[in-house]
Write a protein that holds these residues in place. Structure first.
Motif, PDB file in Angstrom:
ATOM      1  N   GLU A   1      -9.938 -18.088  -3.274  1.00 57.07           N
ATOM      2  CA  GLU A   1      -9.178 -17.037  -3.111  1.00 57.07           C
ATOM      3  C   GLU A   1      -9.811 -15.591  -3.085  1.00 57.07           C
ATOM      4  O   GLU A   1     -10.257 -15.337  -4.395  1.00 57.07           O
ATOM      5  CB  GLU A   1      -7.697 -16.966  -3.197  1.00 57.07           C
ATOM      6  CG  GLU A   1      -6.989 -15.903  -2.518  1.00 57.07           C
ATOM      7  CD  GLU A   1      -5.689 -15.958  -2.655  1.00 57.07           C
ATOM      8  OE1 GLU A   1      -4.982 -14.833  -2.977  1.00 57.07           O
ATOM      9  OE2 GLU A   1      -4.981 -16.937  -3.215  1.00 57.07           O
ATOM     10  N   ASN A   2     -10.188 -14.989  -2.085  1.00 57.82           N
ATOM     11  CA  ASN A   2     -10.876 -13.569  -2.255  1.00 57.82           C
ATOM     12  C   ASN A   2      -9.627 -12.650  -2.864  1.00 57.82           C
ATOM     13  O   ASN A   2      -8.490 -12.773  -2.600  1.00 57.82           O
ATOM     14  CB  ASN A   2     -11.259 -12.987  -0.967  1.00 57.82           C
ATOM     15  CG  ASN A   2     -12.877 -13.756  -0.676  1.00 57.82           C
ATOM     16  OD1 ASN A   2     -13.443 -13.968  -1.546  1.00 57.82           O
ATOM     17  ND2 ASN A   2     -12.806 -14.169   0.750  1.00 57.82           N
ATOM     18  N   LEU A   3     -10.376 -11.530  -3.628  1.00 57.91           N
ATOM     19  CA  LEU A   3      -9.353 -10.633  -3.689  1.00 57.91           C
ATOM     20  C   LEU A   3      -8.657  -9.651  -2.612  1.00 57.91           C
ATOM     21  O   LEU A   3      -9.244  -9.637  -1.623  1.00 57.91           O
ATOM     22  CB  LEU A   3     -10.038  -9.434  -4.877  1.00 57.91           C
ATOM     23  CG  LEU A   3     -10.708  -9.910  -5.864  1.00 57.91           C
ATOM     24  CD1 LEU A   3     -11.523  -8.973  -6.724  1.00 57.91           C
ATOM     25  CD2 LEU A   3     -10.085 -10.897  -6.760  1.00 57.91           C
ATOM     26  N   HIS A   4      -7.340  -9.213  -2.786  1.00 56.98           N
ATOM     27  CA  HIS A   4      -6.987  -8.578  -1.727  1.00 56.98           C
ATOM     28  C   HIS A   4      -5.799  -7.777  -2.449  1.00 56.98           C
ATOM     29  O   HIS A   4      -5.492  -7.958  -3.492  1.00 56.98           O
ATOM     30  CB  HIS A   4      -6.242  -9.273  -0.686  1.00 56.98           C
ATOM     31  CG  HIS A   4      -5.299 -10.498  -1.142  1.00 56.98           C
ATOM     32  ND1 HIS A   4      -4.016 -10.251  -1.378  1.00 56.98           N
ATOM     33  CD2 HIS A   4      -5.272 -11.742  -1.578  1.00 56.98           C
ATOM     34  CE1 HIS A   4      -3.474 -11.197  -1.941  1.00 56.98           C
ATOM     35  NE2 HIS A   4      -4.119 -12.434  -1.973  1.00 56.98           N
ATOM     36  N   ASP A   5      -5.233  -6.780  -1.539  1.00 58.75           N
ATOM     37  CA  ASP A   5      -4.522  -5.832  -2.233  1.00 58.75           C
ATOM     38  C   ASP A   5      -4.967  -4.928  -3.359  1.00 58.75           C
ATOM     39  O   ASP A   5      -4.366  -4.951  -4.702  1.00 58.75           O
ATOM     40  CB  ASP A   5      -3.094  -6.417  -2.625  1.00 58.75           C
ATOM     41  CG  ASP A   5      -2.315  -6.974  -1.606  1.00 58.75           C
ATOM     42  OD1 ASP A   5      -2.439  -6.686  -0.382  1.00 58.75           O
ATOM     43  OD2 ASP A   5      -1.605  -8.159  -1.631  1.00 58.75           O
ATOM     44  N   LEU A   6      -6.213  -4.511  -3.150  1.00 58.56           N
ATOM     45  CA  LEU A   6      -6.719  -3.762  -4.028  1.00 58.56           C
ATOM     46  C   LEU A   6      -6.510  -2.384  -4.337  1.00 58.56           C
ATOM     47  O   LEU A   6      -5.434  -1.838  -3.837  1.00 58.56           O
ATOM     48  CB  LEU A   6      -8.330  -3.728  -3.705  1.00 58.56           C
ATOM     49  CG  LEU A   6      -8.969  -5.124  -3.414  1.00 58.56           C
ATOM     50  CD1 LEU A   6     -10.544  -4.703  -3.120  1.00 58.56           C
ATOM     51  CD2 LEU A   6      -9.008  -6.042  -4.592  1.00 58.56           C
TER      52      LEU A   6
END
Length: 884
Positions: free
Chosen positions: A206-211
């Motif tokens: 899973e890629n990073l999100h809500d950075l």
């Protein structure tokens, strides 16, 4: 090799300068190692330290003739003796985290303190098998004639191949839009640059999100590159990356990094090739993995349209349309959303007659959600907007169909069995969230299409954010998207899933009126026929009516307004309301569009309780008890009985949300009910009740007080009292955002003083409660610092914002009463808000609501209408019904 559950780490903890939200990886920090590891006295020879530091710095042997150490920094003299320079190397003073992805794999530095670098795209993700032929995975053109293309993440050479392919296909102008929100960096490999992304050890897929909202993806990518170069200097110009995260065969891979030129960031990959093709342009438009984009993201997309002459409605129609190219990681979810946005834009440019509607096979699934039907009924040409969005979705549906996603998530939600009490509760909550997110994305496409219809012909004088504030009713509608409680079965109580909780347990009688009046917190506004109380049962109702109609008070006409938005039921003479066993203190509000729905649900609950004829568990003031109910009555039935005794009694149900500002339509209903009663009898008495007679009852009593003052005349207002208490202006409601509204309103300061006077008059009736609708704003906000957890702090921040908004709405309502009084308030408050106040920028102010005196309002999403108006609860209530 399978991933182990734990990750071994060592070192001392120190967070990097770049912060990213989310679960932290299993890793610790370590000071950068020096080689060789000589021991040196802290106060000893600094020359030895410099020699050691030089070994961690890359200096080409062909350049350095000699190195002179000193107390400041080493001096390097080149071979030709024509140049000398000083090295101020700070790498050894930095602290970086180290960790390993597996017990059997080597330890190494972690990006941003916690992330591993993983190859971005795998070959099996290329479903359309276009990487070799077109340069990018899942490259495709949408159905029809529009030059709109989508693809997954290409390498540098792959992107060049894509541009060449588009040029061969006759695309003279290409607008490329990367819709990824996560950082991506590209490592040099075999004459190309291959994309890699940082990922957490807990979820390598899973890629990073809500950075971090303060840093853009571009800034994070630059920080990553700087760290990677430092890591390479400390590790013989090498860094570890991972290509196979399934089996970890031949992992990790070694990547050689000699300088920053060996690492590209996204901007470099996509912008540099455009220099050879000046008519092409690149934009980064981060779209969310789930749900609808933020309004600011739509604004950025509209800015792209504004900056492109060939996308203007005034464009030269003899020129071909520019090609739109969207890309995310694998070219499916977010790319699909971008394709649909592009299709809607081209539809407005080309017109409905040229759209290839007849060639498109639409989804068989019709989304009959209540929120969609209400939306298209209020939007101008709503059905046409719906058809256009469905056409655009069908054109872009080769790999993903948004409507199908909504339908499939809803099927999964409904397929979770009732027997899954513990596991099923969380599973159902997950799929409810997924369904609402996919539904929200579809609804926002409808809304954005309405915006295009309104603003595109005018060349977008308003941004999407501004337009939404001018149509704030859409936010109200979106807040009611989860109406599942409407379909909750009536037998939840008799099946033991929910329990009945008595009013005595829930409502504390702070005013000590239960003994005399048989109801909690009974009170009257001084010199006015205005009363408030908690929820009465049949006995209390009879006592109150006798009290109001006795010889002393002599009220012949009485309007009773019930403000409850929960189900209530009298059983064996006690008032009960349904609650979840695990959270008895938390109400279960029912979002209805007409009070009749609440009355019908209460009737169904009553019939089921009487029909079951068994002992039911209830929560009373004393304890849990088992009771058999022989008599049950709905709230409406109690008042029907009293009306037979007191013909002058009228009863209305106007549900209000607890602790929130009443909705615009709530003000309409309250004012209309009072106007009708006063038209029949100017001496009519008004009674309000909620579950405890405190929050909602007080707000309604203030609204009634202002209304009666406008009709009967205002009392003499005293001059502002001089208060020497520190920060007294906040107790008086003089927050910056409040004063901003006051400055906008005609005679705003006087309007605010009148509201303050009404608040004080009503508050005087409830002194033992220590409850004041204005003073509670700052008192709640100050509790944030004492919160025991971040969740508690966020809840207190939300509550303080809701109290602040309610205070502003009371000021706005009083201004409305002043300005519309000449026409006897024929125009409703909701119409006035949407037609007048919205144009004056009131909703724009409310969309940035916050305590700017103490903090940056943009730091919390709750300052926005979109998030603040959603239903909120301290504890999540399990879903018991179905999405309507």
């Amino acid at each position: 090799m399978q991933k182990p559950k734990d990750v071994n780490t060592r070192g001392t903890a120190l967070r990097p300068s770049v912060q990213i939200m989310g679960t932290s990886a299993s890793a610790t920090s370590q000071a950068a190692p020096l080689a060789p590891t000589h021991q040196a006295d802290h106060q000893g020879n600094s020359m030895a330290e410099h020699r050691r530091s030089l070994q961690s710095v890359n200096i080409r042997n062909s350049k350095a003739k000699s190195i002179i150490t000193n107390k400041v920094a080493p001096v390097v003299i080149t071979n030709n003796c024509r140049e000398e320079f000083q090295i101020h190397d700070k790498i050894q003073s930095s602290n970086y985290s180290m960790g390993r992805i597996s017990d059997l794999l080597p330890e190494h530095y972690l990006v941003l303190g916690e992330f591993f670098m993983i190859q971005d795209v795998y070959s099996r993700a290329d479903v359309l098998n276009t990487t070799k032929s077109h340069g990018a995975p899942n490259f495709r053109k949408i159905k029809g004639n529009y030059p709109i293309f989508g693809m997954g993440q290409p390498s540098l050479n792959g992107f060049k191949q894509v541009l060449q392919r588009l040029q061969i296909d006759g695309c003279e102008e290409v607008i490329f839009i990367c819709v990824r929100e996560e950082p991506v960096v590209f490592f040099r490999s075999h004459g190309d640059f291959i994309p890699y992304t940082p990922r957490r050890r807990e979820n390598l897929h899973e890629n990073l999100h809500d950075l971090d909202r303060e840093l853009s993806a571009e800034q994070i990518e630059l920080s990553i590159r700087k760290e990677l170069c430092d890591f390479a200097k400390l590790s013989e110009n090498m860094f570890y990356v991972y290509n196979d995260i399934e089996h970890f065969k031949d992992e990790p891979q070694h990547v050689q990094i000699m300088s920053e030129e060996d690492i590209h960031v996204t901007e470099e990959v996509y912008k540099r090739p455009l220099f050879s093709q000046p008519v092409h342009r690149y934009y980064r438009l981060p779209l969310p993995m789930e749900g609808a984009p933020l309004e600011e993201t739509f604004d950025s997309f509209v800015n792209i349209l504004r900056e492109t002459p060939n996308l203007s409605v005034m464009r030269d129609s003899s020129k071909p349309l520019p090609a739109l190219l969207f890309s995310c990681q694998v070219g499916v979810g977010r790319t699909n959303l971008g394709l649909i946005l592009g299709a809607l834009v081209f539809h407005h440019l080309e017109g409905a007659l040229k759209s290839p509607r007849q060639e498109i096979q639409k989804s068989e699934h019709k989304l009959d959600f209540q929120v969609i039907q209400l939306l298209i009924s209020r939007l101008h040409k709503g059905q046409q907007l719906l058809d256009e969005v469905d056409d655009a979705i069908a054109m872009c549906s080769e790999m993903h169909n948004i409507k199908d996603a909504v339908y499939e998530n809803k099927l999964k939600l409904e397929g979770i069995g009732k027997n899954f009490q513990f596991q099923g509760s969380s599973t159902k909550g997950y799929f409810l969230q997924r369904t609402l997110q996919s539904l929200e994305r579809y609804v926002y496409l409808l809304v954005f299409n309405a915006y295009l219809h309104d603003q595109y012909p005018q060349a977008f004088p308003q941004s999407f954010s501004q337009w939404m504030c001018m149509n704030a009713w859409i936010y109200r509608l979106l807040a009611s998207m989860d109406s599942s409680e409407l379909s909750a079965p009536a037998n939840l109580i008799t099946n033991g899933i929910r329990v009945l909780v008595s009013s005595e347990y829930l409502a504390t009688d702070l005013l000590s009126t239960a003994k005399e009046m048989k109801v909690a917190n009974f009170r009257r506004v001084s010199k006015m026929a205005l009363y408030g109380m908690g929820q009465p049962n049949s006995e209390a109702l009879a006592v109150v009516m006798s009290y109001l109609t006795d010889q002393r008070r002599g009220h012949s006409t009485i309007l009773w307004l019930n403000l409850q938005e929960e189900l209530t039921l009298e059983a064996n003479g006690l008032m009960f309301t349904p609650r979840e066993p695990g959270c008895l203190e938390h109400p279960i509000p029912v979002c209805v569009h007409h009070p009749r729905q609440l009355q019908e649900m209460e009737l169904a609950l009553k019939q089921d309780v009487l029909r079951c004829e068994k002992w039911l568990e209830v929560i009373t003031e004393q304890d849990k008890q088992m009771r058999m109910f022989r008599s049950c009555h709905t709230t409406e039935e109690l008042f029907v009985h009293q009306k037979s005794i007191h013909p002058g009694l009228s009863y209305h149900r106007i549900p209000l949300s607890d602790c929130c500002a009443p909705k615009e339509e709530d003000f309409d209903q309250l004012l209309e009910a009072m106007k009708c009663s006063l038209a029949e009898d100017p001496t009519c008495a008004f009674i309000f009740n909620c579950h405890d007679g405190k929050d909602r009852t007080t707000a309604a009593m203030v609204i009634a007080t202002l209304t009666l003052w406008h009709i009967n005349g205002f009392p003499e207002c005293e001059e502002d009292e001089i208060v020497s208490v520190p920060d007294a202006k906040y107790t008086k409601g003089e927050f910056e955002v409040v004063m901003q509204v006051v400055r906008v309103l005609p005679d705003g300061h006087c309007v605010k003083r009148e509201v303050d006077a009404a608040l004080d008059v009503v508050s005087e009736t409830m002194t033992p409660m220590h409850f004041h609708l204005r003073e509670i704003i700052i008192s709640t906000y100050r509790q944030i610092k004492m919160a025991k957890s971040e969740a508690d702090a966020q809840w207190l921040r939300l509550r303080s914002l809701q109290y602040l908004e309610r205070y502003i709405y009371l000021i706005l309502f009083n201004c409305y009463l002043h300005l519309e009084k000449k026409d006897s308030w024929r125009r409703s408050f909701s119409q006035w808000m949407y037609q007048v106040a919205a144009r004056a920028g009131i909703y724009t102010i409310l969309n940035h609501l916050g305590f700017s005196e103490f903090e940056n309002p943009d730091d919390s999403p709750m300052t926005r209408l979109r998030f603040r108006w959603l239903p909120h609860s301290v504890q999540s209530i399990p879903m018991r019904g179905e999405l309507v």
